[in-house]
Design a protein around this motif. Structure first.
Motif: not given
Length: 458
Positions: A174, A178, A181, A254, A258, A261
């Motif tokens: 990943p 999530a 964030t 999702w 993610t 980031t």
């Protein structure tokens, strides 16, 4: 009527066809973008998105099955023949050459090609790409009976394999967490409702009303002719495709969350998806994504062109299916060349207008056995929904419209008068009021009729 007993394989084939038709351009880019907008609230926004992106299309197919309608016109006919014709034409145009079908070409171009050519070269490359894309679409949609073989047996498996590879890498490596964030301001308080409205962009609820024609045609071709059997088969097949679509949506949302980031919030999900693919696989990842996007958007384009042509040929039989198909593919090619951003900008107000009308129509159709498809219930509910839907359309129009003085006055009145106007949901309360009036009138009518009958019997 005799009916051929269908096997699970038949349900899979029909479900695969529906999945290929539903899952297209917006289904790839909007969930990713929603994930970036919602950030740590991605799941809450995701549930809202699933309501309009998966549950509502399923209910649309069920509505057609319950009412035994032959299409959009037949479904909306209790409101009035003129309204039904106008609603059918607007829906077909939105799903056809105005917005949805052109978007099936511009989205994969934006994802896979636009970032590799200069701004000055982009229009030429888009012209060439869209010309090839819609030439294939026209060839594949010449005979609607070939939809099952083309979509269900060939393109869907290829798309799912490519998507599984990206998801596999994202879940094992990943990009971030999530729930940690950032969340944009709009999604800090109203993540669910904003996710609900983002689901409009998939256009799947409208597509369900249009694809119902193709579903019934295919089911009859498999040997079922009894309307009740057709309704059950359509519902079961739709449930299979919609369930798979819901899982993919949640994965994409999702994935978008993610990605924050490593990447900044992008203007659309196409750019974000390209960045994610490149982060995992480099340039080969971008190529893989471009192929995936082209395949899934091509299946949707074939389904849209076929359903558009069938619906309008059925309503205006003097114009052949082939002529409507040529119009659909040709106009889609021309509009695609104005670019994805402009298509999205001008499609939003149309969706904000049509979706409330489609939602109330679907709900009324499912509930119609309770009030025997009484026209009064349909008309009161639709009439009270129509005006707020126009306000929603005006509020979401491009700035060239909303900056006008008359538009600002109308929107200010709307915000002060109707509940949830600022959230784009000002149609809900008026629709419920219209439904209550319609049902009240129906019950009074039934009561008076029963008393009259009893008096005559005495």
């Amino acid at each position: 009527m005799s009916n051929q007993k269908l096997t699970f394989k038949h349900y899979l084939i029909i479900g695969s066809m529906l999945f290929g038709m539903f899952f297209g351009a917006g289904n790839l880019i909007f969930p990713i973008h929603l994930g970036q907008l919602a950030g740590s609230h991605w799941l809450t926004a995701g549930w809202g998105f699933l309501l309009t992106g998966t549950l509502l299309p399923l209910l649309g197919i069920i509505a057609i099955s319950i009412t035994r309608s032959t299409g959009i016109y037949d479904l909306a006919r209790p409101i009035g023949k003129h309204y039904a014709t106008a609603f059918m034409i607007l829906t077909c145009a939105t799903l056809g050459p105005l917005f949805a079908t052109p978007r099936t070409a511009t989205t994969p171009f934006q994802i896979g090609i636009a970032s590799h050519v200069s701004t000055s070269q982009a229009p030429l490359y888009l012209f060439i790409y869209s010309l090839i894309f819609f030439s294939i679409t026209y060839w594949a949609s010449r005979k609607p009976t070939g939809i099952v073989d083309m979509i269900g047996k060939l393109l869907n498996p290829a798309f799912l394999i490519l998507l599984a590879v990206i998801f596999g890498m994202a879940f094992t490596h990943p990009l971030g967490i999530a729930k940690m964030t950032a969340t944009t301001t709009a999604y800090q308080q109203h993540a669910f409702l904003n996710g609900f409205l983002q689901g409009y962009n998939t256009m799947d609820a409208l597509a369900a009303l249009l694809f119902g024609i193709a579903v019934v045609t295919v089911i009859r071709g498999l040997g079922q002719h009894n309307p009740t059997a057709i309704a059950k088969t359509a519902a079961k097949s739709s449930l299979l495709s919609i369930s798979l679509e819901a899982l993919i949506y949640l994965g994409l949302i999702w994935l978008g969350a993610t990605s924050l980031t490593h990447f900044k919030l992008t203007v659309d999900g196409g750019i974000a998806f390209s960045q994610i693919a490149k982060a995992f696989f480099g340039v080969p990842g971008e190529i893989m994504l471009a192929i995936m996007a082209t395949l899934t958007c091509l299946t949707t384009a074939v389904g849209l062109a076929s359903s558009f042509s069938e619906a309008l040929h059925a309503k205006f039989p003097k114009i052949s299916y082939r002529t409507w198909n040529r119009l659909s593919c040709g106009a889609s090619f021309l509009i695609a060349n104005i670019g994805l951003d402009q298509i999205i900008a001008w499609s939003t107000p149309m969706l904000m207008f049509l979706y409330p009308l489609a939602i109330t129509l679907i709900v009324l159709s499912i509930l119609s056995p309770l009030f025997h498809r009484n026209t009064g219930v349909y008309r009161w509910t639709t009439g009270f929904t129509l005006i707020p839907a126009l306000f929603d359309a005006l509020g979401s129009a491009p700035a060239i419209v909303t900056r006008q003085g008359w538009a600002q006055h109308l929107l200010a009145w709307d915000a002060k008068t109707l509940p949830m106007a600022k959230l784009g949901m000002d149609w809900v309360v008026p629709a419920l009021i219209g439904l209550a009036i319609g049902l009240g009138g129906y019950l009074i009518q039934r009561t008076l009729a029963a008393r009259s009958y009893k008096t005559n019997q005495d």
